[in-house]
Design a protein around this motif. Structure first.
Motif, PDB file in Angstrom:
ATOM      1  N   ALA A 409       0.816  -1.184  -0.106  1.00 26.27           N
ATOM      2  CA  ALA A 409       0.005  -0.029  -0.108  1.00 26.27           C
ATOM      3  C   ALA A 409       0.890   1.115   0.031  1.00 26.27           C
ATOM      4  O   ALA A 409       0.608   2.230  -0.715  1.00 26.27           O
ATOM      5  N   SER A 410       1.996   1.047   0.658  1.00 25.10           N
ATOM      6  CA  SER A 410       2.877   2.567   1.051  1.00 25.10           C
ATOM      7  C   SER A 410       3.507   2.606  -0.532  1.00 25.10           C
ATOM      8  O   SER A 410       3.457   3.739  -0.949  1.00 25.10           O
ATOM      9  N   LEU A 411       4.022   1.526  -1.105  1.00 26.79           N
ATOM     10  CA  LEU A 411       4.567   1.856  -2.375  1.00 26.79           C
ATOM     11  C   LEU A 411       3.637   2.196  -3.455  1.00 26.79           C
ATOM     12  O   LEU A 411       4.015   3.163  -4.484  1.00 26.79           O
ATOM     13  N   ALA A 412       2.334   1.641  -3.483  1.00 25.50           N
ATOM     14  CA  ALA A 412       1.532   2.100  -4.496  1.00 25.50           C
ATOM     15  C   ALA A 412       1.224   3.619  -4.440  1.00 25.50           C
ATOM     16  O   ALA A 412       1.145   4.504  -5.289  1.00 25.50           O
ATOM     17  N   TYR A 413       0.877   3.990  -3.095  1.00 29.43           N
ATOM     18  CA  TYR A 413       0.737   5.542  -2.626  1.00 29.43           C
ATOM     19  C   TYR A 413       1.856   6.476  -3.268  1.00 29.43           C
ATOM     20  O   TYR A 413       1.814   7.123  -3.849  1.00 29.43           O
ATOM     21  N   LEU A 414       3.018   5.845  -3.036  1.00 27.22           N
ATOM     22  CA  LEU A 414       4.266   6.781  -3.343  1.00 27.22           C
ATOM     23  C   LEU A 414       4.676   6.792  -4.743  1.00 27.22           C
ATOM     24  O   LEU A 414       4.825   7.871  -5.433  1.00 27.22           O
TER      25      LEU A 414
END
Length: 475
Positions: A409-414
């Motif tokens: 989720a963090s990577l997708a957002y970034l």
């Protein structure tokens, strides 16, 4: 309108949409009200009903945040005809508003498919019984007395007058004699045995020869609906041809069931129902509507074309009559949902008349990290569940730990912040990259249970993320 929708309040409709779409509560609320208003309108007197038109919705938000999914799920929930069109397809070079009516014709086709399928489902039991009889008879043929066509026609004429022809009486007597013979009772017993075996599923792989309708390829002269298919005219005048086909019992049952269900359908009734359903419950989703908006006051070239498309869409959204091959269709009570990112242009750049036809403007928000975490785990068709099911077919059980979900989720957002924002579609990119090696090496008896944790995600995707980050600065 689907029976179940009559008892659903707007809150229940939103709860149903929540199973598939994360966030976007305001958009869900508006579409739920629009849906409920259709039911409310159906309960009004005829004169009042005609006056009330749907309040069309304009959704604004970046790609991949759920605009199309909301409309699609809404249509499925309501069992309503639904069609999605790209507004940009009407701006082809050399044309202004090319064939905008095609969206209504597509909707009518979708409505025809729904109505036809509904009727076929209603006749399924009878069609199944007829198909079973045909298969049993093809296994154990009989020697019943066959009448020629002339005899049948004459018999019908004289039968209407109150007496039978000599030939008809002779054939009936022969049939009665045959039915009382030992041969007939043996055949009946053998057929009952075959029927029992058929119902137990013991004959599914047996080869059987059946007679099917020989459907000729249509000789369509042009894609335009106003053109006449010459072949179809002559085909309808001639008696239907049949042909022999050898296939497995399982396939034969499916072919015959469909063929017999088709024969039991009253197509006039289906057409009337489909046109009514399209007019009263149809939903048309116009995507990329921001691409036909032009904000400049000095319009020329492509801007003129875009404004031309808006002017051609206008009468359809306002309410007009469109001719289709099944008959004229009124667009007054169809629900139109417009959608676009509106990065460059804004809704006020649409021509005023079209803005007025989309009175409800709702803005869909960007997805944050928490949204991505929910998208990965909450919906009934969540992408992690899809990947898990796909790999289980190869005998591999994949488990995602909580910290892995958090990292994805963090990577997708970034990545959406750093590069192009493609919304929830970014999750597909990440998961495919993450599982690339496992998918490629399957089937492999040595690969059994796989646990994906934060370290695995970082190991697989850290390099990929760096590449994406650096690519921004390379010309």
């Amino acid at each position: 309108m689907a029976d179940n929708i009559k008892n659903m309040t707007p809150k229940q409709i939103v709860a149903e949409l929540d199973k598939y779409i994360i966030g976007q509560d305001e958009a869900k609320k508006y579409v739920a009200i629009a849906l409920r208003n259709r039911y409310r309108r159906s309960r009004l007197p005829e004169e009042m009903r005609e006056e009330i038109t749907p309040k069309n919705i304009l959704m604004m938000g970046p790609t991949g945040v759920g605009k199309t999914e909301i409309a699609r799920r809404l249509a499925k929930l309501m069992d309503a005809p639904f069609v999605k069109v790209e507004a940009t397809k009407f701006t082809e070079v050399g044309y202004v508003g090319r064939d905008v009516d095609s969206m209504i014709r597509d909707l009518v086709e979708a409505s025809m498919r729904l109505s036809k399928q509904k009727r076929m489902d209603e006749n399924a039991e009878m069609a199944n019984s007829i198909a079973e009889d045909i298969i049993v008879k093809s296994f154990i043929p009989s020697h019943e007395v066959q009448s020629n066509n002339g005899g049948v026609q004459l018999g019908n004429i004289f039968g209407n007058l109150g007496y039978k022809t000599q030939k008809q009486e002779y054939e009936e007597n022969k049939q009665k004699e045959y039915e009382q013979s030992k041969e007939y009772s043996d055949i009946k017993m053998a057929r009952d045995q075959v029927r029992e075996q058929l119902r137990q599923g013991l004959l599914e792989d047996q080869i059987v020869e059946i007679e099917v309708d020989d459907v000729p390829k249509t000789n369509q002269l042009d894609q335009n609906e106003n053109m006449i298919a010459i072949g179809n005219i002559f085909d309808s005048m001639m008696p239907k041809k049949t042909k022999k086909k050898k296939c497995k019992v399982s396939d034969a049952r499916r072919i015959l069931r469909e063929q017999e269900a088709q024969k039991l359908i009253d197509m006039d009734q289906v057409t009337d129902e489909a046109l009514q359903n399209a007019e009263q419950n149809g939903i048309i989703f116009i995507d990329e509507i921001d691409k036909i908006a032009s904000g400049s006051s000095m319009r020329s070239g492509a801007d003129v074309s875009r404004e031309g498309v808006q002017r051609d869409i206008l009468p359809i959204v306002e309410g007009s009559v469109v001719n289709t091959k099944y008959g004229p269709v009124k667009t007054d009570h169809m629900l139109f949902i417009g959608a676009g990112a509106f990065h460059v242009s804004k809704p006020s750049d649409l021509i005023p008349e079209l803005q007025g036809r989309f009175p409800i403007n709702v803005e869909l928000s960007n997805l944050d990290k928490e949204d991505f975490k929910k998208i990965l785990t909450v919906p009934e068709n969540a992408v992690t569940k899809q990947q898990k099911a796909l790999l289980e077919t190869e005998g591999v059980n994949i488990e995602f730990t909580e910290d892995a979900i958090d990292e994805i989720a963090s990577l997708a957002y970034l990545m959406n912040e750093e590069t192009e924002n493609i919304g929830a579609r970014r999750l597909h990119t990440i998961l495919e990259t993450l599982l690339e090696d496992i998918s490629y090496n399957l089937p492999d008896p040595e690969i059994g249970d796989v646990t994906i944790d934060r370290a695995y995600v970082q190991d697989k995707l850290s390099e990929k993320f760096k590449e994406v980050d650096v690519d921004k600065y390379i010309l």
